[in-house]
Every structure is written in C-alpha cells, then in structure tokens.
Motif scaffolding. Sequence first.
Motif, PDB file in Angstrom:
ATOM      1  N   PHE A 208      56.121  39.610  18.925  1.00 13.32           N
ATOM      2  CA  PHE A 208      55.280  38.409  18.864  1.00 13.32           C
ATOM      3  C   PHE A 208      55.427  37.582  20.143  1.00 13.32           C
ATOM      4  N   ILE A 209      56.642  37.395  20.610  1.00 12.66           N
ATOM      5  CA  ILE A 209      56.901  36.635  21.838  1.00 12.66           C
ATOM      6  C   ILE A 209      56.180  37.279  23.020  1.00 12.66           C
ATOM      7  N   HIS A 210      56.288  38.608  23.103  1.00 11.12           N
ATOM      8  CA  HIS A 210      55.682  39.337  24.228  1.00 11.12           C
ATOM      9  C   HIS A 210      54.158  39.254  24.182  1.00 11.12           C
ATOM     10  N   LYS A 211      53.578  39.492  23.010  1.00 10.32           N
ATOM     11  CA  LYS A 211      52.110  39.497  22.893  1.00 10.32           C
ATOM     12  C   LYS A 211      51.507  38.133  23.187  1.00 10.32           C
ATOM     13  N   ASN A 212      52.227  37.086  22.812  1.00 12.99           N
ATOM     14  CA  ASN A 212      51.711  35.738  23.005  1.00 12.99           C
ATOM     15  C   ASN A 212      52.212  35.084  24.293  1.00 12.99           C
ATOM     16  N   LYS A 213      52.937  35.868  25.104  1.00 14.43           N
ATOM     17  CA  LYS A 213      53.400  35.436  26.417  1.00 14.43           C
ATOM     18  C   LYS A 213      54.167  34.112  26.356  1.00 14.43           C
ATOM     19  N   LEU A 214      55.016  34.000  25.333  1.00 14.63           N
ATOM     20  CA  LEU A 214      55.822  32.787  25.176  1.00 14.63           C
ATOM     21  C   LEU A 214      57.063  32.823  26.071  1.00 14.63           C
ATOM     22  N   ALA A 215      57.472  34.026  26.473  1.00 12.65           N
ATOM     23  CA  ALA A 215      58.618  34.204  27.368  1.00 12.65           C
ATOM     24  C   ALA A 215      58.627  35.656  27.828  1.00 12.65           C
ATOM     25  N   GLU A 216      59.399  35.911  28.849  1.00 15.42           N
ATOM     26  CA  GLU A 216      59.572  37.286  29.330  1.00 15.42           C
ATOM     27  C   GLU A 216      60.763  37.907  28.606  1.00 15.42           C
ATOM     28  N   ILE A 217      60.582  39.114  28.099  1.00 11.07           N
ATOM     29  CA  ILE A 217      61.656  39.808  27.378  1.00 11.07           C
ATOM     30  C   ILE A 217      62.336  40.792  28.319  1.00 11.07           C
ATOM     31  N   GLU A 218      63.649  40.754  28.365  1.00 12.40           N
ATOM     32  CA  GLU A 218      64.406  41.657  29.238  1.00 12.40           C
ATOM     33  C   GLU A 218      65.568  42.271  28.458  1.00 12.40           C
ATOM     34  N   GLU A 219      65.491  43.586  28.231  1.00 12.96           N
ATOM     35  CA  GLU A 219      66.640  44.303  27.667  1.00 12.96           C
ATOM     36  C   GLU A 219      67.623  44.553  28.793  1.00 12.96           C
ATOM     37  N   ALA A 220      68.860  44.164  28.600  1.00 13.90           N
ATOM     38  CA  ALA A 220      69.795  44.181  29.723  1.00 13.90           C
ATOM     39  C   ALA A 220      71.212  44.492  29.285  1.00 13.90           C
ATOM     40  N   GLU A 221      72.018  44.856  30.256  1.00  9.38           N
ATOM     41  CA  GLU A 221      73.466  44.906  30.072  1.00  9.38           C
ATOM     42  C   GLU A 221      73.982  43.505  30.395  1.00  9.38           C
ATOM     43  N   ILE A 222      74.639  42.891  29.422  1.00  9.41           N
ATOM     44  CA  ILE A 222      75.002  41.484  29.562  1.00  9.41           C
ATOM     45  C   ILE A 222      76.522  41.345  29.507  1.00  9.41           C
ATOM     46  N   ILE A 223      77.098  40.780  30.561  1.00 12.47           N
ATOM     47  CA  ILE A 223      78.534  40.545  30.555  1.00 12.47           C
ATOM     48  C   ILE A 223      78.828  39.294  29.731  1.00 12.47           C
ATOM     49  N   ALA A 224      80.054  39.192  29.257  1.00 13.34           N
ATOM     50  CA  ALA A 224      80.408  38.099  28.337  1.00 13.34           C
ATOM     51  C   ALA A 224      80.163  36.730  28.958  1.00 13.34           C
ATOM     52  N   PHE A 225      80.420  36.583  30.254  1.00 13.67           N
ATOM     53  CA  PHE A 225      80.282  35.278  30.903  1.00 13.67           C
ATOM     54  C   PHE A 225      78.850  34.762  30.850  1.00 13.67           C
ATOM     55  N   GLU A 226      77.870  35.679  30.807  1.00  8.87           N
ATOM     56  CA  GLU A 226      76.467  35.258  30.798  1.00  8.87           C
ATOM     57  C   GLU A 226      76.112  34.449  29.557  1.00  8.87           C
ATOM     58  N   SER A 227      76.888  34.624  28.485  1.00  3.40           N
ATOM     59  CA  SER A 227      76.622  33.822  27.288  1.00  3.40           C
ATOM     60  C   SER A 227      76.805  32.336  27.570  1.00  3.40           C
ATOM     61  N   GLN A 228      77.669  32.009  28.525  1.00  4.46           N
ATOM     62  CA  GLN A 228      77.903  30.610  28.877  1.00  4.46           C
ATOM     63  C   GLN A 228      76.807  30.049  29.782  1.00  4.46           C
ATOM     64  N   LYS A 229      76.021  30.940  30.407  1.00  6.87           N
ATOM     65  CA  LYS A 229      74.971  30.495  31.318  1.00  6.87           C
ATOM     66  C   LYS A 229      73.655  30.233  30.598  1.00  6.87           C
ATOM     67  N   ALA A 230      73.509  30.742  29.375  1.00  6.57           N
ATOM     68  CA  ALA A 230      72.242  30.605  28.658  1.00  6.57           C
ATOM     69  C   ALA A 230      71.970  29.148  28.293  1.00  6.57           C
ATOM     70  N   GLU A 231      70.690  28.810  28.221  1.00  3.45           N
ATOM     71  CA  GLU A 231      70.297  27.469  27.787  1.00  3.45           C
ATOM     72  C   GLU A 231      70.243  27.392  26.259  1.00  3.45           C
ATOM     73  N   GLU A 232      69.768  28.455  25.642  1.00  5.07           N
ATOM     74  CA  GLU A 232      69.703  28.534  24.189  1.00  5.07           C
ATOM     75  C   GLU A 232      70.065  29.958  23.764  1.00  5.07           C
ATOM     76  N   ILE A 233      70.647  30.082  22.558  1.00  6.70           N
ATOM     77  CA  ILE A 233      71.002  31.401  22.015  1.00  6.70           C
ATOM     78  C   ILE A 233      70.547  31.449  20.564  1.00  6.70           C
ATOM     79  N   LEU A 234      69.943  32.560  20.213  1.00 13.53           N
ATOM     80  CA  LEU A 234      69.466  32.771  18.852  1.00 13.53           C
ATOM     81  C   LEU A 234      70.138  34.019  18.284  1.00 13.53           C
ATOM     82  N   ARG A 235      70.533  33.950  17.009  1.00 10.08           N
ATOM     83  CA  ARG A 235      71.025  35.151  16.319  1.00 10.08           C
ATOM     84  C   ARG A 235      69.990  35.546  15.275  1.00 10.08           C
ATOM     85  N   ILE A 236      69.520  36.787  15.373  1.00 11.69           N
ATOM     86  CA  ILE A 236      68.606  37.322  14.363  1.00 11.69           C
ATOM     87  C   ILE A 236      69.332  38.434  13.624  1.00 11.69           C
ATOM     88  N   SER A 237      69.450  38.251  12.315  1.00 11.56           N
ATOM     89  CA  SER A 237      70.202  39.180  11.484  1.00 11.56           C
ATOM     90  C   SER A 237      69.336  39.652  10.324  1.00 11.56           C
TER      91      SER A 237
END
Length: 270
Positions: A208-237
């Motif tokens: 939905f995000i991609h189709k409606n161009k609400l943000a760019e989606i990037e599948e990535a290898e993420i190091i632990a420190f990058e969690s501290q650089k994010a502005e917002e974090i969402l958990r989807i379970s």
Amino acid sequence: MQLQKLIYTEENLQLINRSFLFGDAVWVSFFVRNGQLIMAEESYFFLMASMRKMRLNIPLSYTLEFFQELFQREVLDKGIQNGIIQLMAYRKQEDKPLPKSETAFYFEIEESEDILAVKGNIELDLIKEINVNANLLSNIRVHSPENIYAQIYSKENDLDDVILLNPNKKIARSIFGNLLFLQDNVIKIPKQTEGAYISPLMENFVTFIHKNKLAEIEEAEIIAFESQKAEEILRISDEKGVHSVSKIRNKTFENTRFSEMVQKWAENFI
C-alpha cells in the motif's frame, strides 16, 4: 462488553502430539476486521507455503474455501468483530513413518481492537546473548527457543519486545514481528535473508505504501546502530498487530508519520 476468546480443535484431538513433544508445527495468522475476514487469500497461501517448508502433508480438503467456511461458521457467526486467528498446523503422533504422518490443526482467536490500527507504543532494547538464524525456516513461525528466551528477558527487564540479531550482527526481527525504520522519506525493512519473518500483514502494508507513493521502501541489511538513527519505528506482527516503538534504550521516537500511513492503509479497507 466482555471480549470473547474462542478455541477450535478438530475431532479426535491427540493431546500427546508431535507439536507438544517436539514443536513440530507451524503457526499462521488470519485476520478479522469489522466482522469480516480480510487478506484471507494472502494468509492462506502463506499457510500452504509454511506447511510445505515444514514438509507437512497438506490434505486435499485444505482449500481456501474450506478455511473461509470454517472461520465463517466458528468465528464470524459467533459474533467476533475484530481479532487475529492463530492457526497451528501440526503433525500427528502416529505409528506411520514420519514423512507419511497425517496433519491436523487447531486455532484460537481472541477479540481485540481494530487490527489495522496502531494499538499503542512499545519499548524495546537490543539483546546480544542470543541470535536468530537466517535460513529456510527462519522466515516462518515455528518453534523457537530464542523467542522464549527473549520473552523472558524482556519481561525481566520491563520491556515489551527486543530486537534480535542474526549471526552476522544484522537486525533480523523482534520476538513477535518485523521492524520498519523510517528516516526522511525512506522506510528500511530487514531482508528475509537476514532472518525477518514473512508477514502477510506487513507485505500488505508495504505494498500500500509503495503503490500510493507515501514513502520509498528499501529492503536492507541493517546494523543495530541504525535503529538509533531512525526517526520513527513501527512493529508489524501477524500475532500482535501494529505498534509504534516509542523508546529504545535512551532514545525516544515519534509516531506521527507512521500513524498517518497506517490510518490511510486502514481506510483503504473500508
């Protein structure tokens, strides 16, 4: 109004089964919203794929229509309006050779709030004592001692969840679901090859995000420190629903933009 909890088991349930003895089972979620089954096809195909990965025999009766009719009769017709159906397929404990063992299932559902709404804020931290694998079975919900250890750790440390790394020290997932990291206009998601769960709920949101161009989606290898650089974090379970992450250690996070995206996503189902 008191919320209902329903449990369904097939006839001739064996209490001593391979799920009980060996964790020989797989879990998949189906979703009920406003008295209707949503994303049924996506959840069904994920169930079939998960069963194949676990080499469970799939009965010919296990069609999409079979599960739709079952949930209609046993869940929707009993008044459940919103909730997550947790279905477990497992191998029976029989005298037959293991590859020929028959398959059975049971499910449970507990009424909850709207599954397509942010249910609240959660606090996380990183756990370093253990890690999770990144192989064929890492992406589906199977027996995981790492999850059990991490749940106890989180409770003992007054946390709601923890960030789990893979053996290469990259972010894989949390105990209960996947993490999405928003920075500027980019949402980073750990790759499935890093140990992230396959999640029909998250995939629907990301599409939905991609189709409606609400943000760019990037599948990535993420190091632990990058969690501290994010502005917002969402958990989807698929098990717990959608939650915003408010705090990791001493860093706090906003939840404005993700909340807006989730609200637009939910309105898309109306």
